[in-house]
Design a protein around this motif. Sequence first.
Motif, mmCIF file in Angstrom:
data_model
loop_
_atom_site.group_PDB
_atom_site.id
_atom_site.type_symbol
_atom_site.label_atom_id
_atom_site.label_comp_id
_atom_site.label_asym_id
_atom_site.label_seq_id
_atom_site.Cartn_x
_atom_site.Cartn_y
_atom_site.Cartn_z
ATOM 1 N N MET A 61 45.965 52.718 47.591
ATOM 2 C CA MET A 61 45.589 51.437 46.975
ATOM 3 C C MET A 61 45.358 51.610 45.479
ATOM 4 S SD MET A 61 42.846 49.638 49.514
ATOM 5 C CE MET A 61 42.806 50.254 51.183
ATOM 6 N N LEU A 62 44.633 52.669 45.118
ATOM 7 C CA LEU A 62 44.330 52.914 43.706
ATOM 8 C C LEU A 62 45.603 53.209 42.916
ATOM 9 C CD1 LEU A 62 42.367 53.307 41.355
ATOM 10 C CD2 LEU A 62 41.991 55.656 42.175
ATOM 11 N N MET A 63 46.488 54.024 43.468
ATOM 12 C CA MET A 63 47.720 54.374 42.758
ATOM 13 C C MET A 63 48.607 53.139 42.568
ATOM 14 S SD MET A 63 47.408 57.551 42.019
ATOM 15 C CE MET A 63 45.692 57.130 41.865
ATOM 16 N N ARG A 64 48.709 52.306 43.584
ATOM 17 C CA ARG A 64 49.505 51.083 43.466
ATOM 18 C C ARG A 64 48.865 50.106 42.483
ATOM 19 N NH1 ARG A 64 53.530 50.833 47.240
ATOM 20 N NH2 ARG A 64 53.457 52.518 48.750
ATOM 21 N N ALA A 65 47.536 50.047 42.488
ATOM 22 C CA ALA A 65 46.839 49.174 41.531
ATOM 23 C C ALA A 65 47.157 49.613 40.108
ATOM 24 C CB ALA A 65 45.330 49.210 41.788
ATOM 25 N N LYS A 66 47.102 50.896 39.847
ATOM 26 C CA LYS A 66 47.415 51.401 38.507
ATOM 27 C C LYS A 66 48.862 51.107 38.131
ATOM 28 C CE LYS A 66 44.181 55.251 38.047
ATOM 29 N NZ LYS A 66 44.121 56.687 37.739
ATOM 30 N N ARG A 67 49.766 51.290 39.089
ATOM 31 C CA ARG A 67 51.179 51.020 38.809
ATOM 32 C C ARG A 67 51.388 49.546 38.486
ATOM 33 N NH1 ARG A 67 54.770 49.101 41.549
ATOM 34 N NH2 ARG A 67 54.033 49.572 43.630
ATOM 35 N N GLN A 68 50.706 48.667 39.224
ATOM 36 C CA GLN A 68 50.845 47.235 38.935
ATOM 37 C C GLN A 68 50.289 46.902 37.557
ATOM 38 O OE1 GLN A 68 49.729 44.343 41.893
ATOM 39 N NE2 GLN A 68 50.618 45.537 43.576
ATOM 40 N N VAL A 69 49.200 47.536 37.163
ATOM 41 C CA VAL A 69 48.649 47.303 35.823
ATOM 42 C C VAL A 69 49.666 47.760 34.773
ATOM 43 C CG1 VAL A 69 46.869 48.041 34.176
ATOM 44 C CG2 VAL A 69 46.220 47.324 36.487
ATOM 45 N N ARG A 70 50.247 48.923 34.968
ATOM 46 C CA ARG A 70 51.262 49.410 34.008
ATOM 47 C C ARG A 70 52.435 48.426 33.921
ATOM 48 N NH1 ARG A 70 50.498 54.163 36.895
ATOM 49 N NH2 ARG A 70 49.067 55.558 35.849
ATOM 50 N N THR A 71 52.851 47.904 35.054
ATOM 51 C CA THR A 71 53.956 46.934 35.085
ATOM 52 C C THR A 71 53.583 45.672 34.325
ATOM 53 O OG1 THR A 71 54.725 47.801 37.203
ATOM 54 C CG2 THR A 71 55.454 45.576 36.619
ATOM 55 N N ARG A 72 52.363 45.171 34.528
ATOM 56 C CA ARG A 72 51.922 43.945 33.846
ATOM 57 C C ARG A 72 51.843 44.191 32.327
ATOM 58 N NH1 ARG A 72 52.637 43.157 38.357
ATOM 59 N NH2 ARG A 72 51.423 42.168 39.978
ATOM 60 N N LEU A 73 51.362 45.356 31.939
ATOM 61 C CA LEU A 73 51.278 45.678 30.504
ATOM 62 C C LEU A 73 52.676 45.754 29.883
ATOM 63 C CD1 LEU A 73 48.447 48.358 30.383
ATOM 64 C CD2 LEU A 73 48.361 46.036 29.443
ATOM 65 N N ALA A 74 53.601 46.360 30.595
ATOM 66 C CA ALA A 74 54.958 46.492 30.076
ATOM 67 C C ALA A 74 55.646 45.142 29.949
ATOM 68 C CB ALA A 74 55.785 47.415 30.992
ATOM 69 N N ALA A 75 55.306 44.212 30.835
ATOM 70 C CA ALA A 75 55.926 42.884 30.800
ATOM 71 C C ALA A 75 55.305 41.975 29.745
ATOM 72 C CB ALA A 75 55.799 42.224 32.183
ATOM 73 N N ALA A 76 54.103 42.340 29.287
ATOM 74 C CA ALA A 76 53.393 41.468 28.324
ATOM 75 C C ALA A 76 53.977 41.594 26.929
ATOM 76 C CB ALA A 76 51.909 41.840 28.299
#
Length: 149
Positions: free
Chosen positions: A134-149
């Motif tokens: 859960m933690l690893m996927r949460a971090k990956r989703q945050v990285r994805t959101r940052l990259a898309a911003a």
Amino acid sequence: MSDTPAFVLPDSLAEIRDEFLELPESDRLQLLLEFSNELPAVSDEVATHPEMTERVAECQSPVYIYLELTDGAVTMHATAPAEAPTTRGFASILAQGIAGLSPEAVLAIPDDFPQSIGLTRVVSPLRISGMTGMLMRAKRQVRTRLAAA
């Protein structure tokens, strides 16, 4: 000097960790079960669009998460069945502990946080692995959101 970010446990997760570690090991499972009853409800948007969520394959139970970034603050939405209270408890810990953090603070959470809360001898390694997932996927989703911003 290194460009690698320091891994610092945010106060919200440090408080949760300390709450577990202050208890005798025999009482920690009960606290985890209490957290399972406190899993925040997902937003209406996530509830009506479950395709937004990502299945956490490391969990035996069907756990789905979605992280959103709004005005520089992270919110973790998670669903986990009531029939899986330990998994639901882990999801609740992360959802509550991540709520309102900056993306950078989420990314700096130590990867071994799930092992640090004193439950490794109370729940199965498979359950700890699920929380780590859960933690690893949460971090990956945050990285994805940052990259898309």
